[in-house]
Scaffold this motif. Structure first.
Motif, PDB file in Angstrom:
ATOM      1  N   ALA A   1       0.852  -1.187   0.000  1.00  0.00           N
ATOM      2  CA  ALA A   1       0.000   0.000   0.000  1.00  0.00           C
ATOM      3  C   ALA A   1       0.886   1.235   0.000  1.00  0.00           C
ATOM      4  O   ALA A   1       2.069   1.170   0.337  1.00  0.00           O
ATOM      5  CB  ALA A   1      -0.917   0.011   1.221  1.00  0.00           C
ATOM      6  N   ASP A   2       0.289   2.372  -0.389  1.00  0.00           N
ATOM      7  CA  ASP A   2       0.999   3.647  -0.301  1.00  0.00           C
ATOM      8  C   ASP A   2       0.786   4.293   1.066  1.00  0.00           C
ATOM      9  O   ASP A   2       1.711   4.842   1.650  1.00  0.00           O
ATOM     10  CB  ASP A   2       0.521   4.597  -1.402  1.00  0.00           C
ATOM     11  CG  ASP A   2       0.997   4.162  -2.780  1.00  0.00           C
ATOM     12  OD1 ASP A   2       2.167   3.758  -2.896  1.00  0.00           O
ATOM     13  OD2 ASP A   2       0.199   4.219  -3.732  1.00  0.00           O
ATOM     14  N   MET A   3      -0.449   4.207   1.567  1.00  0.00           N
ATOM     15  CA  MET A   3      -0.719   4.768   2.888  1.00  0.00           C
ATOM     16  C   MET A   3      -1.966   4.123   3.470  1.00  0.00           C
ATOM     17  O   MET A   3      -2.981   3.975   2.779  1.00  0.00           O
ATOM     18  CB  MET A   3      -0.899   6.290   2.827  1.00  0.00           C
ATOM     19  CG  MET A   3      -1.019   6.941   4.203  1.00  0.00           C
ATOM     20  SD  MET A   3      -0.864   8.750   4.162  1.00  0.00           S
ATOM     21  CE  MET A   3      -2.489   9.205   3.559  1.00  0.00           C
ATOM     22  N   THR A   4      -1.888   3.729   4.729  1.00  0.00           N
ATOM     23  CA  THR A   4      -3.050   3.227   5.450  1.00  0.00           C
ATOM     24  C   THR A   4      -3.184   3.999   6.753  1.00  0.00           C
ATOM     25  O   THR A   4      -2.184   4.325   7.401  1.00  0.00           O
ATOM     26  CB  THR A   4      -2.931   1.721   5.760  1.00  0.00           C
ATOM     27  OG1 THR A   4      -1.710   1.481   6.479  1.00  0.00           O
ATOM     28  CG2 THR A   4      -2.920   0.900   4.492  1.00  0.00           C
ATOM     29  N   ILE A   5      -4.431   4.298   7.125  1.00  0.00           N
ATOM     30  CA  ILE A   5      -4.716   5.022   8.359  1.00  0.00           C
ATOM     31  C   ILE A   5      -5.685   4.189   9.177  1.00  0.00           C
ATOM     32  O   ILE A   5      -6.803   3.913   8.741  1.00  0.00           O
ATOM     33  CB  ILE A   5      -5.317   6.410   8.068  1.00  0.00           C
ATOM     34  CG1 ILE A   5      -4.355   7.236   7.205  1.00  0.00           C
ATOM     35  CG2 ILE A   5      -5.626   7.145   9.368  1.00  0.00           C
ATOM     36  CD1 ILE A   5      -4.937   8.561   6.751  1.00  0.00           C
TER      37      ILE A   5
END
Length: 302
Positions: free
Chosen positions: A155-159
């Motif tokens: 992934a590029d970004m997970t929150i």
């Protein structure tokens, strides 16, 4: 003259490589308050410690070795700009490391972990490439401003476990609309005023995060050791032990009638049992290798 030219050229190449290598400052452990604009080689996990603040200046390039990453438990201010972004990438990224000997690829390094205690961090005009998960955050209280994500593995970004929809190589902002993203980061005092009080954080969040990270590292490296060790042992045992036993059984099974008087049925049964036993050990070794590979792969899911 030709020989002298070659000697001078050789000395120049060696000197250039030494100077280039010296430009890479090695990083590991807790980061200082500020990283100036130069290239860094991250040789071990780096940390923004709880309660501390770290600024990474425009033009900084962080080259990560395999299985390393950045853990933000305090507050980090990444201060890239349009002309000089801050780059987080693999040490194999030839665009930023001319000395790289292999091509960069997704999963080359772990990525950036932002913990619940890391309130108010900002990533302004940075580039994150060739990691496993880009930015993985346990809190919503941080900002990404016009930053580029590309060639990241999972992934590029997970929150908080939710994957963000990011177009590769396209400037992305979180916490601010892209068109309204300021050219300068807000001052730390301004950020602090908008944050919830730290008292709301569980007291044990940092220690539990550290324990989880240590557990994942143990799982990963243990799996790697088991996989490589068991696989190598299985191959060695197959070649050195099983193959001779198999050849012996084949020899007893194909002897001429004139030679059969030299052997009894017990010889053949003994050879068959020996081959079966050694085959079982080879299979057990292969199973151990598969177990290690499974442990190693699962570690990237956390």
């Amino acid at each position: 003259m030709n020989l002298a030219f070659r000697v001078l050229l050789f000395c120049f190449i060696i000197s250039w490589r030494i100077v280039t290598a010296q430009d890479l400052v090695e990083l590991s452990g807790s980061l200082p308050e500020s990283l100036s604009a130069q290239s860094y080689l991250v040789v071990g996990d780096i940390f923004v410690s709880p309660g501390s603040s770290v600024s990474i200046e425009a033009g900084s390039v962080l080259l990560f070795e395999s299985f390393t990453g950045m853990h933000v438990q305090g507050t980090v201010y990444v201060k890239g700009n349009e002309d000089k972004p801050v780059v987080f990438t693999s040490k194999n990224d030839k665009q930023h490391n001319p000395n790289a000997t292999v091509d960069a690829a997704p999963f080359d390094w772990n990525g950036i972990d932002i913990y619940e205690s890391a309130l108010g961090s900002s990533f302004d005009r940075c580039t994150i490439r060739y990691s496993v998960y880009g930015i993985r955050s346990q809190t919503e209280h941080f900002k990404v401003i016009n930053s580029i994500f590309s060639n990241n593995g999972k992934a590029d970004m997970t929150i908080k476990g939710e994957r963000q929809d990011i177009n590769s190589h396209t400037p992305f902002s979180y916490g601010l609309p892209s068109v309204d993203a300021p050219s300068k980061l807000p001052q730390p005092q301004q950020i602090a005023e908008t944050l919830p009080p730290k008292a709301e954080l569980p007291a044990s969040s940092t220690s539990s995060d550290q324990q989880k990270r240590i557990g994942v590292q143990i799982l990963r490296y243990t799996g790697l050791a088991i996989g490589v060790g068991a696989g190598a042992a299985s191959v060695w045992y197959f070649i050195r032990k099983f193959q001779p036993a198999h050849d012996r059984l084949e020899e007893l099974s194909t002897i001429d009638d004139n030679e059969k008087w030299k052997y009894s049925s017990k010889d053949w049964e003994s050879a068959e049992k020996e081959r079966s036993r050694k085959l079982g050990l080879c299979i057990a070794g292969a199973g151990g290798a598969m177990l290690g590979i499974g442990m190693f792969s699962i570690s990237f899911a956390f």
